[in-house]
Design a protein around this motif. Structure first.
Motif, mmCIF file in Angstrom:
data_model
loop_
_atom_site.group_PDB
_atom_site.id
_atom_site.type_symbol
_atom_site.label_atom_id
_atom_site.label_comp_id
_atom_site.label_asym_id
_atom_site.label_seq_id
_atom_site.Cartn_x
_atom_site.Cartn_y
_atom_site.Cartn_z
ATOM 1 N N UNK A 149 0.847 -1.194 0.000
ATOM 2 C CA UNK A 149 0.000 0.000 0.000
ATOM 3 C C UNK A 149 0.881 1.242 0.000
ATOM 4 N N UNK A 150 0.249 2.389 -0.216
ATOM 5 C CA UNK A 150 0.947 3.637 -0.016
ATOM 6 C C UNK A 150 1.278 4.392 -1.281
ATOM 7 N N UNK A 151 2.327 5.201 -1.186
ATOM 8 C CA UNK A 151 2.643 6.192 -2.209
ATOM 9 C C UNK A 151 3.056 5.581 -3.538
ATOM 10 N N UNK A 152 2.367 6.024 -4.571
ATOM 11 C CA UNK A 152 2.727 5.722 -5.941
ATOM 12 C C UNK A 152 2.727 7.061 -6.676
ATOM 13 N N UNK A 153 3.835 7.357 -7.352
ATOM 14 C CA UNK A 153 3.961 8.602 -8.104
ATOM 15 C C UNK A 153 3.676 8.303 -9.568
ATOM 16 N N UNK A 154 2.815 9.118 -10.172
ATOM 17 C CA UNK A 154 2.507 8.997 -11.589
ATOM 18 C C UNK A 154 2.897 10.301 -12.278
ATOM 19 N N UNK A 155 3.348 10.200 -13.519
ATOM 20 C CA UNK A 155 3.747 11.396 -14.254
ATOM 21 C C UNK A 155 3.542 11.174 -15.748
ATOM 22 N N UNK A 156 3.505 12.295 -16.475
ATOM 23 C CA UNK A 156 3.435 12.240 -17.933
ATOM 24 C C UNK A 156 4.797 12.509 -18.566
ATOM 25 N N UNK A 157 5.836 12.611 -17.734
ATOM 26 C CA UNK A 157 7.184 12.938 -18.188
ATOM 27 C C UNK A 157 8.080 11.695 -18.060
ATOM 28 N N UNK A 158 8.470 11.129 -19.209
ATOM 29 C CA UNK A 158 9.272 9.903 -19.208
ATOM 30 C C UNK A 158 10.615 10.061 -18.518
ATOM 31 N N UNK A 159 11.270 11.215 -18.678
ATOM 32 C CA UNK A 159 12.566 11.429 -18.017
ATOM 33 C C UNK A 159 12.398 11.467 -16.500
#
Length: 178
Positions: free
Chosen positions: A47-57
């Motif tokens: 469980x817990x923190x998952x970071x999502x982004x639209x920036x591949x780098x």
């Protein structure tokens, strides 16, 4: 500008947007934003923190062990680790795929977190303890394998932070822009 989303991932949710026929909930059930992807993974039973982004780098900088991004985990383990077990975690633990890098490890008070659904198994004859582990690498099921290697299997695992991002003020299953 890159979009960064912080999600407090519930137990049982896959860290991907498709279920590939597994019939498990996925990120699409929680984050309805096109074009963002998880930077790293959390196992279905974590469980817990998952970071999502639209920036591949940025995604690579967060997920790649090359950048040594510290990740803080709270692990509820079976038994009470003694000084030798904590020192072993701090020094690095020999696993089947080699030695882990040293970790910061300490016993902590039970964190003020949500109830897990389903709850962990409780054994009246065996106490459980919460420990905090800070890792700079991200092997498959690493925290679980490390705690088991020192004689204290993980019963529950919550990722609290990645770098400066945390799950503070982020309810289970909720997300926010960073």
């Amino acid at each position: 500008m890159a979009r960064v989303i912080l999600l407090n991932k519930p137990f049982g949710v896959l860290s991907q947007f498709t279920d590939e026929g597994t019939n498990h909930p996925t990120l699409k059930d929680y984050v309805k934003i096109p074009g963002v992807y998880a930077a790293g993974r959390l196992d279905r039973d974590s469980e817990g923190l998952l970071v999502l982004t639209d920036d591949g780098r940025l995604q690579n900088r967060i997920a790649s062990p090359k950048f040594k991004q510290p990740k803080t985990y709270w692990a509820q383990v079976e038994g009470t680790p003694d000084d030798a077990a904590l020192e072993a975690l701090r020094a690095g633990v020999k696993l089947k795929d080699g030695m882990t890098k040293p970790a910061r490890a300490r016993i902590i008070d039970a964190p003020d977190v949500w109830e897990r659904d389903p709850p962990i198994r409780v054994r009246k004859a065996i106490p459980d303890t919460w420990i905090e582990l800070v890792l700079t690498e991200g092997r498959n099921r690493q925290v679980r394998r490390m705690t088991a290697a020192v004689g204290h299997p993980t019963l529950r695992l919550i990722r609290y932070s990645i770098g400066d991002w945390t799950i503070d003020n982020l309810a289970l299953g909720q997300w926010r822009d960073s």
